[in-house]
Every structure is written in structure tokens, then in C-alpha cells.
Design an enzyme around this catalytic site. Structure first.
Site, short mmCIF file in Angstrom:
data_model
loop_
_atom_site.label_atom_id
_atom_site.label_comp_id
_atom_site.label_asym_id
_atom_site.label_seq_id
_atom_site.Cartn_x
_atom_site.Cartn_y
_atom_site.Cartn_z
CD GLU A 25 -0.97 0.62 3.68
OE1 GLU A 25 -1.35 1.80 3.55
OE2 GLU A 25 -1.16 -0.05 4.71
CE LYS A 88 -6.52 6.95 5.96
NZ LYS A 88 -6.66 7.18 7.40
CB VAL A 108 -5.84 -1.95 4.35
CG1 VAL A 108 -6.29 -3.39 4.20
CG2 VAL A 108 -4.52 -1.87 5.11
CG ASP A 138 -13.81 5.96 13.24
OD1 ASP A 138 -13.78 5.43 12.10
OD2 ASP A 138 -12.97 6.81 13.61
CB SER A 140 -11.14 0.89 9.39
OG SER A 140 -10.44 0.94 8.16
CB ALA A 141 -13.64 1.56 4.45
CG ASP A 142 -8.51 -0.75 6.13
OD1 ASP A 142 -8.73 -0.11 5.08
OD2 ASP A 142 -7.52 -0.53 6.87
CE LYS A 159 -3.54 1.05 11.58
NZ LYS A 159 -4.02 2.13 10.71
N1 PSU Z 1 -0.60 0.49 9.01
C1 PSU Z 1 0.48 1.24 9.35
N2 PSU Z 1 0.46 2.57 9.08
C2 PSU Z 1 -0.61 3.16 8.42
C3 PSU Z 1 -1.75 2.37 8.05
C4 PSU Z 1 -1.68 1.06 8.38
O1 PSU Z 1 1.42 0.70 9.92
O2 PSU Z 1 -0.54 4.34 8.14
C5 PSU Z 1 -2.94 2.98 7.26
C6 PSU Z 1 -3.47 1.90 6.32
O3 PSU Z 1 -3.44 2.42 5.01
C7 PSU Z 1 -4.88 1.62 6.77
C8 PSU Z 1 -5.29 2.99 7.28
O4 PSU Z 1 -5.70 1.12 5.75
O5 PSU Z 1 -4.10 3.41 8.00
C9 PSU Z 1 -6.56 2.94 8.11
O6 PSU Z 1 -7.12 4.20 8.18
P1 PSU Z 1 -8.60 4.43 8.79
O7 PSU Z 1 -8.50 4.04 10.23
O8 PSU Z 1 -8.88 5.90 8.59
O9 PSU Z 1 -9.52 3.53 8.00
MN MN Z 2 -12.29 5.88 10.45
#
Ligand code: PSU
Ligand code: MN
Length: 313
Positions: A25, A88, A108, A138, A140-142, A159
Site C-alpha cells: 500500500e 488518502k 488497505v 468509527d 474502518s472501511a478496511d 493497530k
Molecule cells: N498500518 C500502518 N500505518 C498506516 C496504516 C496502516 O502501519 O498508516 C494505514 C493503512 O493504510 C490503513 C489505514 O488502511 O491506515 C486505516 O485508516 P482508517 O482508520 O482511517 O480507515
Molecule cells: Mn475511520
């Protein structure tokens, strides 16, 4: 309408010849790590994939063009781009970035969508998004993407800035298998393990490949999560990590940080609060995951070529 995509010659050739490819990614380059650590890590991940015998395909949107296998020069340009000049890109951002000729770094979810379009089955990253602590809406769309796109994501779990038990519940709802690579428990990103069990421990790239193959065989449309713990000598003490995460999350809320800015803000703040230790752990796990994904991609390609001796068809 044909999708406006460019595949690097290396990746095009590897895919045409059924050779192993691993997607990587770009959000971690633009939003996850500071310059120059972001370029160094992105290139080190590509090297780790190659050492494992696979071709690395770092994915981004460049001037509206989906690009699979961006060059080192393009990686460097993304890494140096001023904050907020690169979008992003999760699922909902892709059509906007493409149509308006923007530069976009894929998350992701965004990377999974493009990997699936290109025919890439393995994808390595650090940690997936998940359900945010104290913000159960909240999500994540992941997680949703893992439920509907057939790509295996090799990561160190979600994370640990997230609510891990709730994240697991959502993945269960969407039918996403969670495999522990040489581990019985879910890793906690910065720490080797949590007390949350994975669905299944696997001990070799071949086992992982066989499970992905079986999902193909039953026409599964979902992805899967293959979790790999951070190298033990780089892990963060769980208490230190938790304290930093709680403080960073509270600060983000107090500062009115919302939506897609939360993850980058908290990651950066945790790194400051741990004197860079979280960053060192993050980089070590990214490189390890890239290597493991390369090994699984190779095992997967071998499985595809060999006819199954037990098949009656
Ligand atoms: N893993 C990491 N660093 C990052 C991310 C993941 O070690 O920056 C990123 C990935 O691209 C993941 C995104 O898909 O953070 C998730 O963001 P959000 O919580 O806004 O969906
Ligand atoms: Mn989010």
C-alpha cells in the site's frame, strides 16, 4: 469503459506467467511514516518481497491513473509530497481521485480493491484499520473490504490504537478468517501478542497458501487476514504502548481531529510519546510481513500450477 490503470512491465510479466506478486500500500508512505523513513521502509519492503522470490507491486493513484508497481522515483515523490497534497484513498475515494486526476495513496481497502482488479492475491502491510476505541461507530472501511474482496492481507493485526475485541467481532460478522502465522494469539501491532485467540494457527507458507486456494475453490468472495507478530526484540512493552495510545487518542479528541485524520495523528503522536520506539517496531514488522507475504505468494503459485493428485475430475 476500460479502467485507467498502468501495470509496470515487471508486474505485467509476473502476472502473465503466474509468478508470485505481492501488493504493497502507499498510505503508509504518505500518512503513516515521516520522511525519509517512509521511503527507506517502502524500498526495504520491496526488497524483502524480492528476497522471498516474489515481485513487489506498490500501488498508488498518480494523477488519476491507477498505478500497480510504482517506481522508486514515484515512491520518493509520494514520500516527499507536502501533507494533504495526496488524497488518502479508501474505497469511497477511488472514483473521486481517478475522475479528478488527483494523486492518491491507497489504504488497505483501496489497495485490496486494486490488487483484486489486477489479479494479485497477496498484500502485505503493517496494521489494518479497525473499530476505534471509544468510537464504536468509527469502523474502518478496511474491515468491510476484507468481507468482500478476495485478497489475503498479511499484517500484524489491527493497530493497537484500536478496539481489538470489537474489531474481531466485525471481522467475524463479515466472514473473514483470521490466521495466526506461527502464533496462537492475535498480535497487537506493537506487541507480539494479545490474549485474543486467532481462528487458526498456521505454521508454514504452504498452509496459508492452501487456505487461500480453498477459499478460491469454494468461490469465496471475501478476503482473509494473516497475522504475523512483530519481531520480539523490537516489540514495545504493552503498558508503555497502552499509555501512549490512550494519551494520543485523548489528545486527538481534544484537538477535534476526525475521520481519516485520526489514524495518522495517533500513529505520529504515539511515536513521539514513545521516543521513536513505536516507529522502530512499526518498521520492523512491515519488513517482516513483506517477506512472509512473498513466501506465501510463492507457495500459492506452486499450488496453482500443480494438478491436485486427489481430484476426481
Ligand atoms: N498500518 C500502518 N500505518 C498506516 C496504516 C496502516 O502501519 O498508516 C494505514 C493503512 O493504510 C490503513 C489505514 O488502511 O491506515 C486505516 O485508516 P482508517 O482508520 O482511517 O480507515
Ligand atoms: Mn475511520
Amino acid at each position: 469503459m476500460r479502467i485507467p490503470a498502468t501495470l509496470s512491465p515487471d508486474i505485467q510479466q509476473a502476472l502473465a506467467n503466474n509468478q508470485p506478486v505481492v501488493a504493497l500500500e502507499s498510505t503508509l508512505i504518505t500518512h503513516g511514516l515521516p520522511y525519509p523513513l517512509n521511503v527507506e521502509t517502502a524500498l526495504a519492503m520491496e526488497a524483502a518481497v524480492r528476497e522471498a522470490g516474489a515481485a513487489p507491486a506498490t500501488i498508488a493513484i498518480l494523477n488519476g491513473e491507477i498505478t500497480v508497481g510504482i517506481s522508486p522515483v514515484q515512491i520518493e515523490a509520494l514520500a516527499k509530497a507536502p501533507p494533504n497534497s495526496v488524497r488518502k484513498c479508501s474505497r469511497r475515494d477511488l472514483p473521486v481521485a481517478i475522475a479528478l486526476a488527483q494523486d492518491g495513496a491507497t489504504t488497505v481497502a483501496g489497495t485490496m480493491i486494486i490488487a483484486a482488479l489486477a489479479g494479485i492475491k497477496l498484500f502485505a502491510t503493517g496494521g489494518i484499520g479497525g473499530v476505534h476505541r471509544g468510537q464504536p461507530h468509527d469502523v474502518s472501511a478496511d474491515l468491510i473490504e476484507l468481507g468482500r474482496t478476495p485478497v489475503a492481507v498479511v499484517s500484524s493485526g489491527a493497530k493497537s490504537i484500536l478496539d481489538l475485541p470489537l474489531t474481531l467481532e466485525v471481522l467475524e460478522t463479515y466472514g473473514v478468517p483470521i490466521l495466526g502465522y506461527r502464533a496462537d494469539a492475535l498480535p497487537a501491532f506493537y506487541a507480539v501478542q494479545t490474549d485474543l485467540p486467532v481462528d487458526q494457527r498456521i505454521d508454514s507458507p504452504e498452509e496459508a497458501a492452501a487456505i487461500i486456494r480453498a477459499a478460491d475453490a469454494i468461490g469465496a468472495r471475501h478476503g482473509m487476514l494473516i497475522t504475523v507478530p512483530v519481531p520480539a526484540d523490537k516489540q514495545l512493552d504493552a503498558k508503555t504502548a497502552d499509555k501512549a495510545i490512550e494519551q494520543a487518542t485523548a489528545e486527538a479528541e481534544a484537538a477535534g481531529i476526525t475521520g481519516k485524520n485520526i489514524t495518522p495523528y495517533v500513529l505520529n503522536r504515539v511515536s513521539e510519546l514513545t521516543g521513536g520506539a513505536s516507529m522502530a517496531a512499526n518498521i520492523a514488522l512491515l519488513i517482516k510481513n513483506a517477506r512472509v507475504a512473498g513466501e506465501i505468494a510463492q507457495a500459492y503459485c506452486k499450488l496453482q500450477i500443480k494438478p491436485r493428485p486427489t481430484s476426481k475430475e
